[in-house]
Design an enzyme around this catalytic site. Structure first.
Site, PDB file in Angstrom:
ATOM      1  N   LYS A   1       0.843  -1.206   0.000  1.00 58.71           N
ATOM      2  CA  LYS A   1       0.000   0.000   0.000  1.00 58.71           C
ATOM      3  C   LYS A   1       0.878   1.256   0.000  1.00 58.71           C
ATOM      4  O   LYS A   1       0.677   2.155  -0.791  1.00 58.71           O
ATOM      5  CB  LYS A   1      -0.922  -0.027   1.225  1.00 58.71           C
ATOM      6  CG  LYS A   1      -1.823   1.177   1.323  1.00 58.71           C
ATOM      7  CD  LYS A   1      -2.799   1.052   2.479  1.00 58.71           C
ATOM      8  CE  LYS A   1      -3.565   2.352   2.650  1.00 58.71           C
ATOM      9  NZ  LYS A   1      -4.460   2.331   3.806  1.00 58.71           N
TER      10      LYS A   1
ATOM     11  N   GLU B   1      10.605  -4.721   4.342  1.00 54.17           N
ATOM     12  CA  GLU B   1      10.663  -6.131   3.969  1.00 54.17           C
ATOM     13  C   GLU B   1      10.319  -6.325   2.495  1.00 54.17           C
ATOM     14  O   GLU B   1      11.000  -7.022   1.745  1.00 54.17           O
ATOM     15  CB  GLU B   1       9.653  -6.960   4.789  1.00 54.17           C
ATOM     16  CG  GLU B   1       9.970  -7.075   6.260  1.00 54.17           C
ATOM     17  CD  GLU B   1       9.310  -5.995   7.106  1.00 54.17           C
ATOM     18  OE1 GLU B   1       9.112  -4.867   6.590  1.00 54.17           O
ATOM     19  OE2 GLU B   1       9.024  -6.264   8.279  1.00 54.17           O
TER      20      GLU B   1
ATOM     21  N   GLY C   1      -4.852  -1.907   5.131  1.00 52.93           N
ATOM     22  CA  GLY C   1      -4.045  -3.051   4.692  1.00 52.93           C
ATOM     23  C   GLY C   1      -4.726  -4.382   4.950  1.00 52.93           C
ATOM     24  O   GLY C   1      -4.836  -5.235   4.071  1.00 52.93           O
ATOM     25  N   ARG C   2      -5.216  -4.567   6.184  1.00 53.31           N
ATOM     26  CA  ARG C   2      -5.808  -5.861   6.550  1.00 53.31           C
ATOM     27  C   ARG C   2      -7.208  -6.048   5.987  1.00 53.31           C
ATOM     28  O   ARG C   2      -7.835  -7.074   6.231  1.00 53.31           O
ATOM     29  CB  ARG C   2      -5.786  -6.036   8.067  1.00 53.31           C
ATOM     30  CG  ARG C   2      -6.434  -4.901   8.847  1.00 53.31           C
ATOM     31  CD  ARG C   2      -6.044  -4.962  10.317  1.00 53.31           C
ATOM     32  NE  ARG C   2      -6.487  -3.808  11.083  1.00 53.31           N
ATOM     33  CZ  ARG C   2      -5.818  -2.672  11.190  1.00 53.31           C
ATOM     34  NH1 ARG C   2      -4.682  -2.503  10.532  1.00 53.31           N
ATOM     35  NH2 ARG C   2      -6.266  -1.684  11.944  1.00 53.31           N
TER      36      ARG C   2
ATOM     37  N   GLU D   1      -4.904  -6.712  15.138  1.00 45.56           N
ATOM     38  CA  GLU D   1      -4.363  -5.420  14.718  1.00 45.56           C
ATOM     39  C   GLU D   1      -5.461  -4.358  14.776  1.00 45.56           C
ATOM     40  O   GLU D   1      -5.200  -3.195  15.035  1.00 45.56           O
ATOM     41  CB  GLU D   1      -3.790  -5.538  13.304  1.00 45.56           C
ATOM     42  CG  GLU D   1      -2.823  -4.420  12.965  1.00 45.56           C
ATOM     43  CD  GLU D   1      -2.066  -4.676  11.672  1.00 45.56           C
ATOM     44  OE1 GLU D   1      -1.314  -5.656  11.596  1.00 45.56           O
ATOM     45  OE2 GLU D   1      -2.241  -3.898  10.734  1.00 45.56           O
TER      46      GLU D   1
ATOM     47  N   HIS E   1      -5.255 -33.395  18.651  1.00 43.20           N
ATOM     48  CA  HIS E   1      -4.161 -34.249  19.132  1.00 43.20           C
ATOM     49  C   HIS E   1      -3.038 -33.391  19.696  1.00 43.20           C
ATOM     50  O   HIS E   1      -1.914 -33.865  19.851  1.00 43.20           O
ATOM     51  CB  HIS E   1      -3.657 -35.130  17.987  1.00 43.20           C
ATOM     52  CG  HIS E   1      -4.756 -35.993  17.446  1.00 43.20           C
ATOM     53  ND1 HIS E   1      -4.951 -37.296  17.864  1.00 43.20           N
ATOM     54  CD2 HIS E   1      -5.755 -35.705  16.573  1.00 43.20           C
ATOM     55  CE1 HIS E   1      -6.026 -37.777  17.235  1.00 43.20           C
ATOM     56  NE2 HIS E   1      -6.526 -36.827  16.454  1.00 43.20           N
TER      57      HIS E   1
ATOM     58  N   LYS F   1       8.125  -0.381  12.247  1.00 48.53           N
ATOM     59  CA  LYS F   1       8.715   0.007  10.957  1.00 48.53           C
ATOM     60  C   LYS F   1       9.788   1.095  11.181  1.00 48.53           C
ATOM     61  O   LYS F   1      10.855   1.055  10.596  1.00 48.53           O
ATOM     62  CB  LYS F   1       7.633   0.520   9.999  1.00 48.53           C
ATOM     63  CG  LYS F   1       6.682  -0.574   9.512  1.00 48.53           C
ATOM     64  CD  LYS F   1       5.729  -0.079   8.428  1.00 48.53           C
ATOM     65  CE  LYS F   1       4.774  -1.167   7.970  1.00 48.53           C
ATOM     66  NZ  LYS F   1       3.913  -0.802   6.855  1.00 48.53           N
TER      67      LYS F   1
HETATM   68  C1  G6Q Z   1      -2.437  -3.715   7.901  1.00 50.61           C
HETATM   69  C2  G6Q Z   1      -1.177  -3.204   8.422  1.00 50.61           C
HETATM   70  C3  G6Q Z   1       0.055  -3.920   7.956  1.00 50.61           C
HETATM   71  C4  G6Q Z   1       0.423  -3.630   6.497  1.00 50.61           C
HETATM   72  C5  G6Q Z   1       1.839  -4.102   6.254  1.00 50.61           C
HETATM   73  C6  G6Q Z   1       2.270  -3.882   4.834  1.00 50.61           C
HETATM   74  O1  G6Q Z   1      -3.506  -3.251   8.141  1.00 50.61           O
HETATM   75  O2  G6Q Z   1      -1.088  -1.851   8.244  1.00 50.61           O
HETATM   76  O3  G6Q Z   1      -0.038  -5.301   8.132  1.00 50.61           O
HETATM   77  O4  G6Q Z   1      -0.464  -4.242   5.637  1.00 50.61           O
HETATM   78  O5  G6Q Z   1       2.709  -3.454   7.135  1.00 50.61           O
HETATM   79  O6  G6Q Z   1       2.188  -2.545   4.487  1.00 50.61           O
HETATM   80  P1  G6Q Z   1       2.302  -2.096   2.992  1.00 50.61           P
HETATM   81  O7  G6Q Z   1       1.184  -2.696   2.239  1.00 50.61           O
HETATM   82  O8  G6Q Z   1       2.248  -0.607   3.025  1.00 50.61           O
HETATM   83  O9  G6Q Z   1       3.623  -2.611   2.487  1.00 50.61           O
END
Ligand code: G6Q
Length: 543
Positions: free
Chosen positions: A206, A212, A267-268, A353, A384, A512
């Protein structure tokens, strides 16, 4: 907003919880032959049985009163109106717009976002069709055989979970891979099996600043540069999905390969947007549209159904009851379906989150619990392993059982065995096994009365452990869309009652920031003098 714990309803609920503390669900079932009918219903093709909760009709009435108290329907409407309910980021929250039909309108800052959503869907559709049909070619003119989604958190968990869950719908012409971890092992182990001529990378971010994802994207690009015989054509192997398309272009992705989405998609909550590109390539555009349609069905139900037959509201209220009145600290999600293996992990992010917050919307510290720890794994494997703690541990652990009536893979009587296990677990967690029953059983097996009495405490299962059971006809794009939307809205309901912002994530942002700060130290370019002794000591051990 008034602190929810000071409302008359909350206090009544507290009293009610104390009064009913010793009530056993097995007795409630015996006393009321209609209990199952009373506490079950269907919405958007999902059947919910919540009768195995520590509730009575009075409990539900009070909980529904609580929902009225926080004006839940108005709050839902505010989200649907595109109001900026994510106040700390000054953003609207409109994942519901991503699955709304073309003829609807939701205005944000003077723009009809539904129109934008459908234009974006048409663009995605074009790419999806080209990749799936083989028209999209790599640098040596070959068709794409492998798609690697590079993203993390919300840009990984949703696409990965759905692609796994819908395996029976996934094309067999392309293999799908998901790389998220900055640990190079993840990309290394993925790349080592791939042919650069036929591999397409989707860089999903996003913000397009996530360390990463950018590190893995660079590694992928370098791999392509090293291997490609036609360096000018490596752009054909790189797609980006981002709410900051200009950053993706700056990174070197061709503008026509950048698929945008918007700030108002968290994002989520983003798998329904272009972030779901890997899903759409995997299952095809028609099935992707069905996934959206299933979610939209649940959206409509959430907006329109009366409170007492509103599935996300009922599940949210049960979550509040378990967390705040029965003091449960965790919630297990146990899908009895191997394809849903990643669902608990996905829900972990969605709920934890969103609702793992310690201050209310006004910024004041909370004097009540918010989100429990969400965890789980598919049955029957967990039986199990960790079910022992649910059965005999010292905590109450609410469980969501999820079971598809039909399997995609009917082999022998295995689906019936799966059903028997799922139902037996929820039954055992509800009924338990008391001392009398244990002793009788042991004596039947030939133990003396004294031997049976000594062994009995170890074999007693207290029961009275709450659970929901969700039955899905079959895991299809449509039903899966409804299921995920159900959990999204359940999370919303809980967030409203807790009066927290379910749509920001400042803890994630801190992570971050901090990792960036230590880079100069780990590269040996900055002194560790100003760091705490532990961090400094560990850095010195590593460099
Ligand atoms: C989701 C969070 C987090 C995010 C990641 C990746 O709601 O904000 O999990 O999706 O940190 O972020 P980017 O999509 O910006 O790389």
């Amino acid at each position: 907003m008034q602190n929810i714990t000071t409302t008359a309803t909350w206090q009544q609920l507290q009293q009610h919880a104390e009064q009913t503390n010793n009530q056993q669900m097995r007795d409630l079932f015996e006393q009321d032959a209609k209990r199952f009918d009373k506490f079950t219903f269907t919405a958007a093709d999902l059947f919910l049985d919540y009768s195995k909760n520590r509730i009575t009709e009075d409990t539900m009435q009070l909980l529904l009163q609580l929902a009225e108290e926080v004006a839940i329907k108005d709050k839902i409407q505010q989200m649907y109106n595109g109001e900026k309910i994510n106040t700390t980021e000054n953003r609207a929250v409109l994942h519901i717009a991503l699955r709304a039909p073309k003829d609807k309108a939701i205005m944000v800052d003077g723009v009809n976002v539904i129109e934008e959503v459908h234009t974006a869907l048409a663009n995605i559709s074009d790419a999806v069709n080209k990749i799936r049909s083989g028209e999209w070619k790599g640098f040596s003119g070959k068709e794409i055989t492998d798609v690697v989604n590079i993203g993390i958190g919300g840009s990984d968990l949703g696409p990965h979970m759905i692609t796994e869950a819908l395996t029976p719908y996934v094309t067999d012409k392309i293999d799908f891979h998901f790389v998220s971890n900055v640990d190079a092992t993840h990309i290394y182990e993925t790349l080592k099996t791939l042919n650069p001529e036929t591999t397409l990378f989707i860089i999903a971010s996003k913000t397009f600043t996530t360390q990463e994802t950018l590190a893995n994207a660079l590694a992928a690009r370098e791999w392509l540069e090293q291997k490609a015989t036609n360096k000018n054509a490596i752009g054909q192997h790189l797609i980006a999905v981002s709410a900051k398309p200009e950053r993706a272009i700056e990174f070197g992705i061709h503008a026509e390969h950048v698929y945008p989405f918007w700030d108002w998609v968290g994002g989520r909550y983003s798998l329904w947007s272009a972030i779901g590109l890997s899903i759409a390539i995997a299952i095809g555009m028609e099935h992707f549209q069905e996934l959206l349609a299933g979610a939209h069905m649940m959206d409509e139900h959430f907006k329109n159904a009366p409170l007492k037959e509103n599935m996300p509201i009922i599940m949210g209220l049960l979550g509040i009851w378990n967390t705040n009145f029965l003091n449960c600290k965790t919630q297990a999600v146990l899908p009895y379906d191997q394809y849903l293996e990643l669902l608990p992990k996905y829900l972990q992010q969605l709920e934890m989150e969103s609702n793992g917050k310690r201050v209310n919307k006004e910024g004041e510290p909370l004097n009540y619990s918010t989100c429990p720890v969400i965890w789980g794994s598919p049955g029957t494997n967990g039986q199990h392993a960790f079910h022992e703690l649910i059965m005999q541990g010292t905590q109450i652990i609410p469980v969501d059982f999820i079971f598809p009536k039909q399997t995609h893979n009917p082999i022998g009587n295995q689906h019936m065995l799966l059903a028997a296990n799922c139902l037996a677990q929820s039954q055992a967690m509800m009924q338990g096994k008391n001392e009398q029953e244990v002793i009788a059983e042991l004596m039947e097996q030939g133990l003396s009365a004294q031997e049976a009495k000594t062994l009995a405490p170890h074999k007693v299962i207290p029961g009275n452990n709450p659970s929901n059971t969700i039955i899905i006809e079959k895991i299809t794009p449509k039903t899966l869309g409804s299921l995920i939307a159900l959990y999204e809205h359940k999370t919303f309901v809980e967030g409203i009652i807790w009066n927290i912002n379910s749509f920001d994530q400042w803890g994630v942002e801190l992570g971050k920031q901090l990792a960036k700060k230590l880079i100069p130290n780990l590269e040996g370019e900055a002194t560790t003098n100003k760091l705490d002794a532990s961090t400094a000591g560990l850095i010195n051990k590593l460099i």
